[in-house]
Design a protein around this motif. Structure first.
Motif, short mmCIF file in Angstrom:
data_model
loop_
_atom_site.label_atom_id
_atom_site.label_comp_id
_atom_site.label_asym_id
_atom_site.label_seq_id
_atom_site.Cartn_x
_atom_site.Cartn_y
_atom_site.Cartn_z
N ASP A 83 0.84 -1.20 0.00
CA ASP A 83 0.00 0.00 0.00
C ASP A 83 0.88 1.25 0.00
O ASP A 83 1.93 1.28 0.65
N THR A 84 0.43 2.26 -0.72
CA THR A 84 1.19 3.50 -0.83
C THR A 84 0.30 4.68 -0.50
O THR A 84 -0.78 4.83 -1.06
N ASP A 85 0.74 5.53 0.44
CA ASP A 85 0.02 6.73 0.83
C ASP A 85 0.80 7.95 0.36
O ASP A 85 2.03 8.03 0.54
N VAL A 86 0.09 8.92 -0.22
CA VAL A 86 0.72 10.13 -0.74
C VAL A 86 0.13 11.33 -0.01
O VAL A 86 -1.10 11.44 0.14
N PHE A 87 1.00 12.24 0.42
CA PHE A 87 0.59 13.43 1.16
C PHE A 87 1.19 14.67 0.51
O PHE A 87 2.37 14.69 0.16
N LEU A 88 0.38 15.71 0.39
CA LEU A 88 0.89 17.03 0.04
C LEU A 88 1.19 17.77 1.34
O LEU A 88 0.41 17.71 2.29
N ILE A 89 2.33 18.49 1.35
CA ILE A 89 2.82 19.09 2.58
C ILE A 89 2.94 20.60 2.43
O ILE A 89 3.40 21.10 1.40
N LEU A 90 2.53 21.32 3.47
CA LEU A 90 2.81 22.73 3.62
C LEU A 90 3.71 22.91 4.84
O LEU A 90 3.44 22.35 5.91
N TYR A 91 4.77 23.69 4.69
CA TYR A 91 5.63 24.05 5.81
C TYR A 91 5.34 25.52 6.14
O TYR A 91 5.54 26.41 5.31
N ARG A 92 4.85 25.76 7.36
CA ARG A 92 4.36 27.08 7.72
C ARG A 92 4.92 27.50 9.09
O ARG A 92 5.27 26.67 9.92
N PRO A 93 5.00 28.82 9.33
CA PRO A 93 5.49 29.30 10.63
C PRO A 93 4.53 28.93 11.76
O PRO A 93 3.32 28.77 11.54
N LEU A 94 5.07 28.83 12.95
CA LEU A 94 4.26 28.49 14.12
C LEU A 94 3.13 29.49 14.34
O LEU A 94 2.07 29.15 14.88
N THR A 95 3.35 30.72 13.89
CA THR A 95 2.36 31.79 14.11
C THR A 95 1.10 31.58 13.27
O THR A 95 0.12 32.33 13.45
N ASP A 96 1.08 30.60 12.35
CA ASP A 96 -0.14 30.31 11.62
C ASP A 96 -1.23 29.74 12.53
O ASP A 96 -2.39 29.73 12.16
#
Length: 212
Positions: free
Chosen positions: A191-204
């Motif tokens: 099984d293969t899982d695909v994720f889109l990632i956002l890297y955001r500041p802690l202040t979000d």
């Protein structure tokens, strides 16, 4: 009067949630209304519904599973390097991947030595705001173990077999500025899982508070 005081003095003070690391199941977070976030995340409230642990050779990484409006499910963790950022993940399905990338190109992610590049094709309604134009591979077949438990309160097994976690291989790509990414988890059963990632500041995260 003294009797009432003695009752109230025994009440436990409400737990404070001062940082992401304090989050527990049922706690709530509120995201910023910044246009840097996808539209379905802006100024929205999410609840922690479960907590998992990713175990790697040199670190354990907590994952908070978040549920929000319209039952959208996100996965939140902390990315710690020179600075600490929020890593916000959205799981996508096979039909999303077919729109996002050329599948022949996508398959090169699994080829040694792990220098694949992906060129974005088109969004689906689900992925709008989560993507960038170009990704380059940085992680190839990194072995990890997935545990459906919070390692802050439950010990992870040091032994193979029952309780050792589910083994997987991780493949990761980033865009040029490492503000967006793609994580691919390949499990022992294929099984293969695909994720889109956002890297955001802690202040979000503009607010956090304990759940009931």
């Amino acid at each position: 009067m003294s009797f009432l005081k003695s009752i109230f003095s025994k009440e436990k003070p409400q737990r404070a949630v001062k940082s992401v690391s304090d989050l527990r199941v049922n706690d709530m977070i509120v995201l910023t209304d910044s246009f840097a976030l996808p539209e379905n995340l802006r100024n929205q409230q999410f609840q922690v519904t479960s907590i998992n642990t990713y175990e790697f050779e040199h670190k354990n990484q907590l994952e908070w599973v978040l549920t929000g409006p319209s039952n959208i499910e996100l996965f939140l963790s902390l990315e710690v390097d020179d600075t600490t950022e929020l890593k916000i993940s959205l799981k996508v399905e096979h039909e999303d991947v077919e729109n996002l990338f050329d599948l022949d190109q996508f398959s090169t992610v699994f080829n040694e030595p792990g220098h694949a590049e992906l060129v974005f094709q088109s969004d689906t309604p689900k992925t709008q705001g989560w993507t960038d134009n170009h990704y380059r591979q940085h992680v190839f077949a990194k072995v990890g173990y997935f545990h459906r438990k919070d390692h802050r309160s439950e010990s992870l097994s040091k032994y193979e077999g029952n309780g050792a976690g589910e083994q997987f291989e991780l493949y990761t790509l980033y865009n040029e500025h490492q503000s967006h990414g793609v994580d691919i988890e390949v499990w022992n059963d294929g099984d293969t899982d695909v994720f889109l990632i956002l890297y955001r500041p802690l202040t979000d995260i503009v607010d956090m508070y304990p759940g009931s």
